[in-house]
Design a protein around this motif. Structure first.
Motif, PDB file in Angstrom:
ATOM      1  N   ASN A   2       0.848  -1.177   0.000  1.00 14.91           N
ATOM      2  CA  ASN A   2       0.000   0.000   0.000  1.00 14.91           C
ATOM      3  C   ASN A   2       0.895   1.241   0.000  1.00 14.91           C
ATOM      4  N   SER A   3       0.451   2.301  -0.645  1.00 15.88           N
ATOM      5  CA  SER A   3       1.221   3.539  -0.710  1.00 15.88           C
ATOM      6  C   SER A   3       0.285   4.720  -0.487  1.00 15.88           C
ATOM      7  N   ASN A   4       0.535   5.485   0.569  1.00 22.95           N
ATOM      8  CA  ASN A   4      -0.268   6.685   0.802  1.00 22.95           C
ATOM      9  C   ASN A   4      -0.125   7.674  -0.347  1.00 22.95           C
ATOM     10  N   THR A   5       1.074   7.790  -0.892  1.00 24.73           N
ATOM     11  CA  THR A   5       1.323   8.723  -1.993  1.00 24.73           C
ATOM     12  C   THR A   5       0.495   8.358  -3.213  1.00 24.73           C
ATOM     13  N   LEU A   6       0.493   7.083  -3.576  1.00 21.34           N
ATOM     14  CA  LEU A   6      -0.284   6.648  -4.739  1.00 21.34           C
ATOM     15  C   LEU A   6      -1.778   6.751  -4.461  1.00 21.34           C
ATOM     16  N   GLY A  25     -12.120  14.352 -11.959  1.00 16.07           N
ATOM     17  CA  GLY A  25     -13.125  13.491 -12.569  1.00 16.07           C
ATOM     18  C   GLY A  25     -12.565  12.345 -13.387  1.00 16.07           C
ATOM     19  N   VAL A  26     -11.378  11.910 -13.062  1.00 10.58           N
ATOM     20  CA  VAL A  26     -10.724  10.839 -13.809  1.00 10.58           C
ATOM     21  C   VAL A  26     -11.327   9.485 -13.440  1.00 10.58           C
ATOM     22  N   VAL A  27     -11.516   8.646 -14.435  1.00 14.34           N
ATOM     23  CA  VAL A  27     -11.861   7.241 -14.239  1.00 14.34           C
ATOM     24  C   VAL A  27     -10.563   6.463 -14.399  1.00 14.34           C
ATOM     25  N   MET A  28     -10.221   5.673 -13.393  1.00 15.00           N
ATOM     26  CA  MET A  28      -8.970   4.936 -13.432  1.00 15.00           C
ATOM     27  C   MET A  28      -9.236   3.440 -13.484  1.00 15.00           C
ATOM     28  N   VAL A  29      -8.542   2.751 -14.382  1.00 17.55           N
ATOM     29  CA  VAL A  29      -8.640   1.310 -14.548  1.00 17.55           C
ATOM     30  C   VAL A  29      -7.245   0.749 -14.322  1.00 17.55           C
ATOM     31  N   ALA A  30      -7.161  -0.322 -13.512  1.00 18.53           N
ATOM     32  CA  ALA A  30      -5.846  -0.892 -13.214  1.00 18.53           C
ATOM     33  C   ALA A  30      -5.924  -2.408 -13.129  1.00 18.53           C
ATOM     34  N   GLY A  31      -4.854  -3.058 -13.538  1.00 14.33           N
ATOM     35  CA  GLY A  31      -4.754  -4.506 -13.457  1.00 14.33           C
ATOM     36  C   GLY A  31      -4.722  -4.973 -12.016  1.00 14.33           C
ATOM     37  N   ALA A  32      -5.412  -6.084 -11.739  1.00 13.33           N
ATOM     38  CA  ALA A  32      -5.519  -6.612 -10.383  1.00 13.33           C
ATOM     39  C   ALA A  32      -4.451  -7.649 -10.067  1.00 13.33           C
ATOM     40  N   GLY A  33      -3.437  -7.768 -10.909  1.00 16.40           N
ATOM     41  CA  GLY A  33      -2.333  -8.684 -10.638  1.00 16.40           C
ATOM     42  C   GLY A  33      -2.407  -9.939 -11.479  1.00 16.40           C
ATOM     43  N   ASN A  34      -1.263 -10.584 -11.635  1.00 17.95           N
ATOM     44  CA  ASN A  34      -1.153 -11.783 -12.469  1.00 17.95           C
ATOM     45  C   ASN A  34      -0.597 -12.978 -11.706  1.00 17.95           C
ATOM     46  N   ASP A  35      -0.575 -12.907 -10.392  1.00 22.30           N
ATOM     47  CA  ASP A  35       0.121 -13.927  -9.618  1.00 22.30           C
ATOM     48  C   ASP A  35      -0.793 -14.961  -8.972  1.00 22.30           C
ATOM     49  N   ASN A  36      -2.084 -14.898  -9.223  1.00 26.92           N
ATOM     50  CA  ASN A  36      -3.048 -15.845  -8.654  1.00 26.92           C
ATOM     51  C   ASN A  36      -2.965 -15.875  -7.128  1.00 26.92           C
ATOM     52  N   LEU A  37      -2.862 -14.690  -6.521  1.00 28.22           N
ATOM     53  CA  LEU A  37      -2.802 -14.573  -5.070  1.00 28.22           C
ATOM     54  C   LEU A  37      -4.071 -13.934  -4.544  1.00 28.22           C
ATOM     55  N   ASN A  38      -4.464 -14.312  -3.359  1.00 26.38           N
ATOM     56  CA  ASN A  38      -5.619 -13.712  -2.700  1.00 26.38           C
ATOM     57  C   ASN A  38      -5.114 -12.570  -1.826  1.00 26.38           C
ATOM     58  N   GLN A  39      -4.617 -11.541  -2.477  1.00 25.95           N
ATOM     59  CA  GLN A  39      -3.963 -10.434  -1.793  1.00 25.95           C
ATOM     60  C   GLN A  39      -4.262  -9.146  -2.563  1.00 25.95           C
ATOM     61  N   ALA A  40      -4.445  -8.051  -1.846  1.00 26.99           N
ATOM     62  CA  ALA A  40      -4.720  -6.768  -2.508  1.00 26.99           C
ATOM     63  C   ALA A  40      -3.550  -6.369  -3.403  1.00 26.99           C
ATOM     64  N   PHE A  41      -3.882  -5.855  -4.584  1.00 25.37           N
ATOM     65  CA  PHE A  41      -2.887  -5.405  -5.556  1.00 25.37           C
ATOM     66  C   PHE A  41      -3.199  -3.947  -5.858  1.00 25.37           C
ATOM     67  N   TYR A  42      -2.226  -3.096  -5.669  1.00 24.02           N
ATOM     68  CA  TYR A  42      -2.421  -1.647  -5.792  1.00 24.02           C
ATOM     69  C   TYR A  42      -1.832  -1.124  -7.089  1.00 24.02           C
ATOM     70  N   PRO A  43      -2.474  -0.183  -7.732  1.00 22.55           N
ATOM     71  CA  PRO A  43      -3.574   0.669  -7.308  1.00 22.55           C
ATOM     72  C   PRO A  43      -4.969   0.084  -7.526  1.00 22.55           C
ATOM     73  N   VAL A  64     -10.884   3.139  -8.200  1.00 23.82           N
ATOM     74  CA  VAL A  64     -10.159   2.450  -9.273  1.00 23.82           C
ATOM     75  C   VAL A  64     -10.947   1.208  -9.660  1.00 23.82           C
ATOM     76  N   LEU A  65     -11.145   1.025 -10.946  1.00 25.64           N
ATOM     77  CA  LEU A  65     -11.783  -0.173 -11.460  1.00 25.64           C
ATOM     78  C   LEU A  65     -10.695  -1.211 -11.693  1.00 25.64           C
ATOM     79  N   GLY A  66     -10.681  -2.257 -10.857  1.00 27.94           N
ATOM     80  CA  GLY A  66      -9.692  -3.317 -11.003  1.00 27.94           C
ATOM     81  C   GLY A  66     -10.168  -4.336 -12.019  1.00 27.94           C
ATOM     82  N   VAL A  67      -9.291  -4.749 -12.907  1.00 29.71           N
ATOM     83  CA  VAL A  67      -9.644  -5.721 -13.934  1.00 29.71           C
ATOM     84  C   VAL A  67      -8.698  -6.910 -13.871  1.00 29.71           C
ATOM     85  N   ALA A  68      -9.232  -8.079 -14.198  1.00 27.04           N
ATOM     86  CA  ALA A  68      -8.440  -9.308 -14.177  1.00 27.04           C
ATOM     87  C   ALA A  68      -9.037 -10.283 -15.178  1.00 27.04           C
ATOM     88  N   GLY A  69      -8.279 -11.259 -15.525  1.00 26.97           N
ATOM     89  CA  GLY A  69      -8.756 -12.335 -16.381  1.00 26.97           C
ATOM     90  C   GLY A  69      -8.569 -13.655 -15.667  1.00 26.97           C
TER      91      GLY A  69
END
Length: 109
Positions: A36-40, A52-70, A76-81
């Motif tokens: 986690n980063s307070n600055t980010l 008014g920015v809409v932000m989309v960010a990848g939720a990680g690629n490591d198959n972990l049950n752990q928060a991935f920032y941002p 932030v809309l987190g996306v994953a496959g």
């Protein structure tokens, strides 16, 4: 980012603020980390609430049950496959054209 592929959260935050201040309305961030980063987080919140920015960010690629920032931050809309096994894009099955599927417009009720 450095040539190693690493980036500081402070640099990512600076990029978020720079693009928001320039009037960008959608920011895609295809990187991140588990810390986690307070600055980010502050940059993400400012971009959303002030600009008014809409932000989309990848939720990680490591198959972990752990928060991935941002992706884990509010605003932030987190996306994953998902897939049972990883497949290169060229090996993915192609969708067949069939009645009511591809190639036809959906009918409105």
């Amino acid at each position: 980012m450095r040539s190693s592929g690493a980036a500081n959260y402070s640099d990512i935050a600076a990029g978020v603020m720079y693009t928001a201040q320039k009037g960008v309305k959608v920011i895609n961030i295809s990187l991140g980390g588990y810390a986690n980063s307070n600055t980010l987080r502050n940059a993400v919140e400012a971009a959303a609430s002030t600009y008014g920015v809409v932000m989309v960010a990848g939720a990680g690629n490591d198959n972990l049950n752990q928060a991935f920032y941002p992706a884990a931050y509010d605003n932030v809309l987190g996306v994953a496959g998902t897939a049972s096994t990883p497949m290169p894009i060229f090996a993915r099955p192609r969708l067949r054209r069939s009645a009511g599927y591809l190639g036809q417009r959906p009918r409105m009720p």
